[in-house]
Design a protein around this motif. Structure first.
Motif, PDB file in Angstrom:
ATOM      1  N   VAL A  54      -1.320   5.969  52.886  1.00 23.86           N
ATOM      2  CA  VAL A  54      -0.766   4.849  52.094  1.00 23.86           C
ATOM      3  C   VAL A  54      -0.735   4.815  50.589  1.00 23.86           C
ATOM      4  O   VAL A  54      -1.834   5.057  50.008  1.00 23.86           O
ATOM      5  N   HIS A  55       0.181   4.570  50.072  1.00 24.50           N
ATOM      6  CA  HIS A  55       0.463   4.297  48.558  1.00 24.50           C
ATOM      7  C   HIS A  55      -0.187   3.366  47.724  1.00 24.50           C
ATOM      8  O   HIS A  55      -0.473   2.056  48.465  1.00 24.50           O
ATOM      9  N   VAL A  56      -0.970   3.598  46.742  1.00 23.57           N
ATOM     10  CA  VAL A  56      -1.972   2.441  45.969  1.00 23.57           C
ATOM     11  C   VAL A  56      -0.975   1.211  46.011  1.00 23.57           C
ATOM     12  O   VAL A  56      -1.405   0.195  45.951  1.00 23.57           O
ATOM     13  N   GLU A  57       0.623   1.155  45.550  1.00 24.90           N
ATOM     14  CA  GLU A  57       1.200   0.046  45.399  1.00 24.90           C
ATOM     15  C   GLU A  57       1.140  -0.834  46.637  1.00 24.90           C
ATOM     16  O   GLU A  57       0.915  -2.045  46.747  1.00 24.90           O
ATOM     17  N   ASP A  58       0.913  -0.100  47.868  1.00 26.65           N
ATOM     18  CA  ASP A  58       1.121  -0.926  49.153  1.00 26.65           C
ATOM     19  C   ASP A  58      -0.341  -1.540  49.414  1.00 26.65           C
ATOM     20  O   ASP A  58      -0.555  -2.543  49.940  1.00 26.65           O
ATOM     21  N   VAL A  59      -1.318  -0.638  48.992  1.00 33.40           N
ATOM     22  CA  VAL A  59      -2.647  -1.117  49.003  1.00 33.40           C
ATOM     23  C   VAL A  59      -2.908  -2.587  48.083  1.00 33.40           C
ATOM     24  O   VAL A  59      -3.485  -3.373  48.322  1.00 33.40           O
ATOM     25  N   VAL A  60      -2.384  -2.582  46.829  1.00 32.76           N
ATOM     26  CA  VAL A  60      -2.440  -3.751  46.114  1.00 32.76           C
ATOM     27  C   VAL A  60      -1.907  -4.682  46.722  1.00 32.76           C
ATOM     28  O   VAL A  60      -2.141  -6.055  46.469  1.00 32.76           O
ATOM     29  N   ALA A  61      -0.634  -4.599  47.445  1.00 40.17           N
ATOM     30  CA  ALA A  61       0.068  -5.754  47.986  1.00 40.17           C
ATOM     31  C   ALA A  61      -0.928  -6.332  48.994  1.00 40.17           C
ATOM     32  O   ALA A  61      -0.719  -7.663  49.239  1.00 40.17           O
ATOM     33  N   ALA A  62      -1.379  -5.545  49.872  1.00 39.90           N
ATOM     34  CA  ALA A  62      -2.314  -6.077  50.790  1.00 39.90           C
ATOM     35  C   ALA A  62      -3.563  -6.713  50.388  1.00 39.90           C
ATOM     36  O   ALA A  62      -3.782  -7.771  50.985  1.00 39.90           O
ATOM     37  N   ASN A  63      -4.004  -6.185  49.188  1.00 33.04           N
ATOM     38  CA  ASN A  63      -5.272  -7.001  48.365  1.00 33.04           C
ATOM     39  C   ASN A  63      -4.654  -8.389  48.024  1.00 33.04           C
ATOM     40  O   ASN A  63      -5.307  -9.267  48.147  1.00 33.04           O
ATOM     41  N   CYS A 115      -7.284  11.058  61.495  1.00 34.73           N
ATOM     42  CA  CYS A 115      -7.493   9.691  61.246  1.00 34.73           C
ATOM     43  C   CYS A 115      -6.131   8.935  60.734  1.00 34.73           C
ATOM     44  O   CYS A 115      -5.493   9.074  59.793  1.00 34.73           O
ATOM     45  N   VAL A 116      -5.973   7.908  61.745  1.00 35.62           N
ATOM     46  CA  VAL A 116      -4.654   7.205  61.751  1.00 35.62           C
ATOM     47  C   VAL A 116      -5.121   5.678  62.177  1.00 35.62           C
ATOM     48  O   VAL A 116      -5.631   5.430  63.151  1.00 35.62           O
ATOM     49  N   LEU A 117      -4.668   4.967  61.246  1.00 33.80           N
ATOM     50  CA  LEU A 117      -4.931   3.410  61.498  1.00 33.80           C
ATOM     51  C   LEU A 117      -3.968   2.422  61.984  1.00 33.80           C
ATOM     52  O   LEU A 117      -2.804   2.849  61.596  1.00 33.80           O
ATOM     53  N   ASP A 118      -4.072   1.703  62.691  1.00 40.61           N
ATOM     54  CA  ASP A 118      -3.214   0.723  63.323  1.00 40.61           C
ATOM     55  C   ASP A 118      -3.019  -0.324  62.495  1.00 40.61           C
ATOM     56  O   ASP A 118      -4.055  -1.321  62.475  1.00 40.61           O
ATOM     57  N   PRO A 119      -1.844  -0.537  61.639  1.00 41.33           N
ATOM     58  CA  PRO A 119      -1.815  -1.665  60.759  1.00 41.33           C
ATOM     59  C   PRO A 119      -1.099  -2.977  61.488  1.00 41.33           C
ATOM     60  O   PRO A 119      -0.686  -4.008  60.690  1.00 41.33           O
ATOM     61  N   THR A 120      -1.045  -3.112  62.709  1.00 40.02           N
ATOM     62  CA  THR A 120      -0.213  -4.290  63.445  1.00 40.02           C
ATOM     63  C   THR A 120      -0.763  -5.434  63.273  1.00 40.02           C
ATOM     64  O   THR A 120       0.055  -6.511  62.687  1.00 40.02           O
ATOM     65  N   ARG A 121      -2.093  -5.448  62.839  1.00 41.35           N
ATOM     66  CA  ARG A 121      -2.675  -6.898  62.714  1.00 41.35           C
ATOM     67  C   ARG A 121      -2.182  -7.428  61.137  1.00 41.35           C
ATOM     68  O   ARG A 121      -1.854  -8.753  61.188  1.00 41.35           O
ATOM     69  N   LEU A 122      -2.239  -6.449  60.182  1.00 43.56           N
ATOM     70  CA  LEU A 122      -1.837  -6.986  59.009  1.00 43.56           C
ATOM     71  C   LEU A 122      -0.377  -6.988  58.791  1.00 43.56           C
ATOM     72  O   LEU A 122       0.051  -8.049  58.149  1.00 43.56           O
ATOM     73  N   GLN A 125       0.774 -10.537  59.635  1.00 40.75           N
ATOM     74  CA  GLN A 125       0.608 -11.544  58.508  1.00 40.75           C
ATOM     75  C   GLN A 125       1.905 -11.114  57.246  1.00 40.75           C
ATOM     76  O   GLN A 125       1.859 -12.181  56.290  1.00 40.75           O
ATOM     77  N   GLY A 126       2.854 -10.578  57.776  1.00 44.43           N
ATOM     78  CA  GLY A 126       3.799 -10.241  56.782  1.00 44.43           C
ATOM     79  C   GLY A 126       3.591  -9.093  55.629  1.00 44.43           C
ATOM     80  O   GLY A 126       4.617  -8.807  54.862  1.00 44.43           O
ATOM     81  N   TRP A 127       2.828  -8.302  56.099  1.00 44.92           N
ATOM     82  CA  TRP A 127       2.648  -6.972  55.045  1.00 44.92           C
ATOM     83  C   TRP A 127       3.445  -5.964  55.716  1.00 44.92           C
ATOM     84  O   TRP A 127       3.336  -5.676  56.857  1.00 44.92           O
ATOM     85  N   ARG A 128       3.835  -5.112  54.861  1.00 46.60           N
ATOM     86  CA  ARG A 128       4.442  -3.845  55.343  1.00 46.60           C
ATOM     87  C   ARG A 128       4.323  -2.765  54.247  1.00 46.60           C
ATOM     88  O   ARG A 128       4.483  -3.082  53.008  1.00 46.60           O
ATOM     89  N   ALA A 129       4.187  -1.468  54.663  1.00 48.22           N
ATOM     90  CA  ALA A 129       4.153  -0.429  53.593  1.00 48.22           C
ATOM     91  C   ALA A 129       5.507  -0.191  53.047  1.00 48.22           C
ATOM     92  O   ALA A 129       6.370   0.068  53.783  1.00 48.22           O
ATOM     93  N   ARG A 130       5.751  -0.269  51.817  1.00 50.25           N
ATOM     94  CA  ARG A 130       6.894  -0.263  51.420  1.00 50.25           C
ATOM     95  C   ARG A 130       7.534   1.010  51.109  1.00 50.25           C
ATOM     96  O   ARG A 130       8.606   1.464  50.866  1.00 50.25           O
ATOM     97  N   ARG A 131       6.427   1.952  50.487  1.00 51.33           N
ATOM     98  CA  ARG A 131       6.772   3.259  50.079  1.00 51.33           C
ATOM     99  C   ARG A 131       6.647   4.228  51.347  1.00 51.33           C
ATOM    100  O   ARG A 131       5.870   4.396  51.714  1.00 51.33           O
ATOM    101  N   SER A 132       7.808   4.774  51.574  1.00 44.19           N
ATOM    102  CA  SER A 132       7.712   5.788  52.186  1.00 44.19           C
ATOM    103  C   SER A 132       6.850   6.939  51.983  1.00 44.19           C
ATOM    104  O   SER A 132       6.493   7.181  50.895  1.00 44.19           O
TER     105      SER A 132
END
Length: 185
Positions: A54-63, A115-122, A125-132
């Motif tokens: 996951v790209h750091v920009e997407d992590v910032v958006a989640a925070n 190691c793969v996580l499920d982002p469904t819950r986030l 709430q409207g969050w999506r990873a934007r960077r492919s």
């Protein structure tokens, strides 16, 4: 309270020092013309471990989402998609337009195979990873090219004197993820 669990975070200014940060490590080694070590998942020569990058920009958006809303509980900040180490190397090499010299190595003790996580819950709430994956890998790899480091690279060169340190990354530059993800549920 809210807890954000990050998968494998990567992005510009990530430090290539140490064993973490495979995108930065590959970028640095490829730009220096050094061989790249590819650790196997089960055997030397396989495609390596699978991770959710996951790209750091997407992590910032989640925070920012967590700070700006009343989220409660634990949320995975991830893409939910696995990519193996060889895919990462191929994406970085393509972005830098180089052909890597690969040293195949056996698995490292303690490396998780997957190691793969499920982002469904986030995502609910409207969050999506934007960077492919491809765009993020290219963006990160190209950020290691000296001409693209911008004012930070220029100021480092000026501090060392004209031409000194050319092609080297300033030692003070780096970032570290605040946490690591845990197995997806």
């Amino acid at each position: 309270s809210v807890s954000l669990r990050y998968s494998n975070v990567y992005g510009p200014r990530q430090s290539p020092a140490g064993e973490a940060g495979v995108v930065a490590i590959f970028s640095d080694r490829l730009l220096r013309g050094a061989p790249v070590v590819l650790y196997g998942r089960e055997l030397a020569g396989d495609d390596g471990c699978e991770r959710d990058y996951v790209h750091v920009e997407d992590v910032v958006a989640a925070n920012l989402l967590a700070l700006g809303t009343d989220l409660r509980g634990a949320y995975n900040v991830a893409t939910g998609v696995a990519h193996d180490t060889r895919e990462v190397l191929a994406a970085v090499a393509a972005a830098l337009e180089v052909t890597p010299v690969v040293e195949e190595a056996p698995p490292r003790a303690g490396d998780l195979w997957r190691c793969v996580l499920d982002p469904t819950r986030l995502q609910a709430q409207g969050w999506r990873a934007r960077r492919s994956f491809g765009d993020g890998m290219a963006h990160t790899a190209r950020s290691f090219v000296p001409e693209r480091r911008g004012a930070l690279f220029v100021s480092c060169r000026r501090a060392r004197g004209a031409g000194a340190g050319r092609g080297r990354r300033p030692a003070a530059v780096g970032w570290r993820a605040l946490g690591r993800g845990e197995p997806a549920r």
